[in-house]
Design an enzyme around this catalytic site. Structure first.
Site, short mmCIF file in Angstrom:
data_model
loop_
_atom_site.label_atom_id
_atom_site.label_comp_id
_atom_site.label_asym_id
_atom_site.label_seq_id
_atom_site.Cartn_x
_atom_site.Cartn_y
_atom_site.Cartn_z
N ALA A 135 2.39 1.62 -6.78
CA ALA A 135 1.91 0.24 -6.73
C ALA A 135 0.39 0.24 -6.77
O ALA A 135 -0.28 0.60 -5.80
CB ALA A 135 2.41 -0.44 -5.46
N LYS B 136 4.57 0.62 -11.12
CA LYS B 136 5.45 1.47 -11.92
C LYS B 136 6.49 2.11 -11.00
O LYS B 136 6.22 2.33 -9.82
CB LYS B 136 4.65 2.57 -12.63
CG LYS B 136 3.56 2.06 -13.55
CD LYS B 136 2.80 3.23 -14.17
CE LYS B 136 1.68 2.75 -15.05
NZ LYS B 136 0.95 3.90 -15.66
N GLY C 51 -7.28 8.10 -1.11
CA GLY C 51 -6.26 7.18 -1.57
C GLY C 51 -4.95 7.89 -1.88
O GLY C 51 -4.95 9.01 -2.42
N ASP D 42 -2.84 7.28 -4.15
CA ASP D 42 -2.68 7.50 -5.59
C ASP D 42 -3.45 8.72 -6.06
O ASP D 42 -2.95 9.52 -6.87
CB ASP D 42 -3.09 6.26 -6.37
CG ASP D 42 -4.51 5.78 -6.07
OD1 ASP D 42 -5.09 6.18 -5.03
OD2 ASP D 42 -5.03 4.97 -6.87
N THR E 238 -8.05 0.39 -12.96
CA THR E 238 -8.99 -0.61 -12.46
C THR E 238 -10.28 0.07 -12.04
O THR E 238 -11.38 -0.43 -12.28
CB THR E 238 -8.38 -1.36 -11.27
OG1 THR E 238 -7.13 -1.91 -11.66
CG2 THR E 238 -9.29 -2.47 -10.79
#
Length: 248
Positions: free
Chosen positions: A7, A13, A103, A105, A129
């Site tokens: 997310a 995804k 993070g 991710d 982003t």
């Protein structure tokens, strides 16, 4: 089966995986824009989900919406695990001064890149982003990284819509000093992205180091880099999967 979720700020995804599947083998895959999170319940309704492993960098509100989409499907909150950066996982040693601040991710991407290219010195670039550029040693030590605004974010800051991003491919990049404002913005944004990646690669000081690139804007940037890069789609999902099987 396990549902893996990435997310992000722009897209959500997911991949459905079986316990015996090697990382990167999806039984099902899909994505929606983060703004269209209301479609998740319908998208997941046909999936046989027993548990969930999710990386969420888009905040608590999206976390609650993901949980809200899963609940009607019979997936309770205690079956959902939120992936977090640890000091060590799946062969990656987190070199952040406070490991939990990395993070989720980025940590998953490190794991995914190491799984795909074990025993190599890597520069891992994700172009979304934000553009993140992270250095991973051959023994799995993450030594740090950098974050800069992504290509679309840079363009937006100069009042150029991300819908114009495909114009990057048509821009006259053989002429850095453009003769119109739109191309000048594209040239400037691309040059900033490429310059940061080239500078980071130079700091690797190793001609054998490999650049791994992923993310929605990767295709616009990779063609302008002066060295080859290994493009890996869905690196976060790959890392989530590899973290479960305990890749070394």
């Amino acid at each position: 089966m396990r549902l893996l979720i990435d997310a992000g700020n722009t897209r959500i995804k997911w991949a459905l995986v079986a316990a015996a599947d090697p990382p990167g083998t999806w039984a099902s895959f899909g994505s929606v824009s983060t703004a269209d999170h209301g479609q998740l319940e319908a998208a997941w309704a046909a999936l046989s989900i027993t548990d969930v492993l999710a990386s969420n960098v888009a905040g608590d509100a999206l976390r609650e919406r993901i949980l809200g989409a899963l609940e009607p499907l019979g997936v309770r909150g205690d079956a959902v695990r939120w992936f977090r950066a640890l000091s060590h996982c799946a062969g990656v040693k987190n070199g952040y001064a406070q490991p939990e601040q990395l993070g989720s991710d980025r940590f998953a991407s490190l794991i995914g890149a190491r799984y795909r290219f074990p025993g190599e010195r890597l520069l891992i670039v994700t172009c979304g982003t934000a553009t993140t550029i992270d250095a991973l040693e051959a023994d799995g030590r993450f030594i740090g990284g950098m974050i800069l605004p992504g290509l679309g974010t840079m363009a937006n800051s100069l009042a150029v819509s991300t819908a114009l991003l495909p114009a990057v491919e048509a821009a006259k990049r053989d002429r850095v000093f453009a003769d119109n404002t739109n191309d000048a913005i594209i040239s400037g944004c691309l040059s900033a992205q490429v310059g940061a990646i080239v500078q980071a690669m130079a700091q690797r000081r190793d001609p054998a180091a490999r650049c791994v690139i992923s993310g929605g804007a990767a295709s616009y940037i990779v063609a302008h880099l002066p060295f080859p890069c290994a493009a890996v789609d869905n690196l976060v999902l790959l890392g989530l999967h590899a973290s479960v099987v305990g890749a070394s």
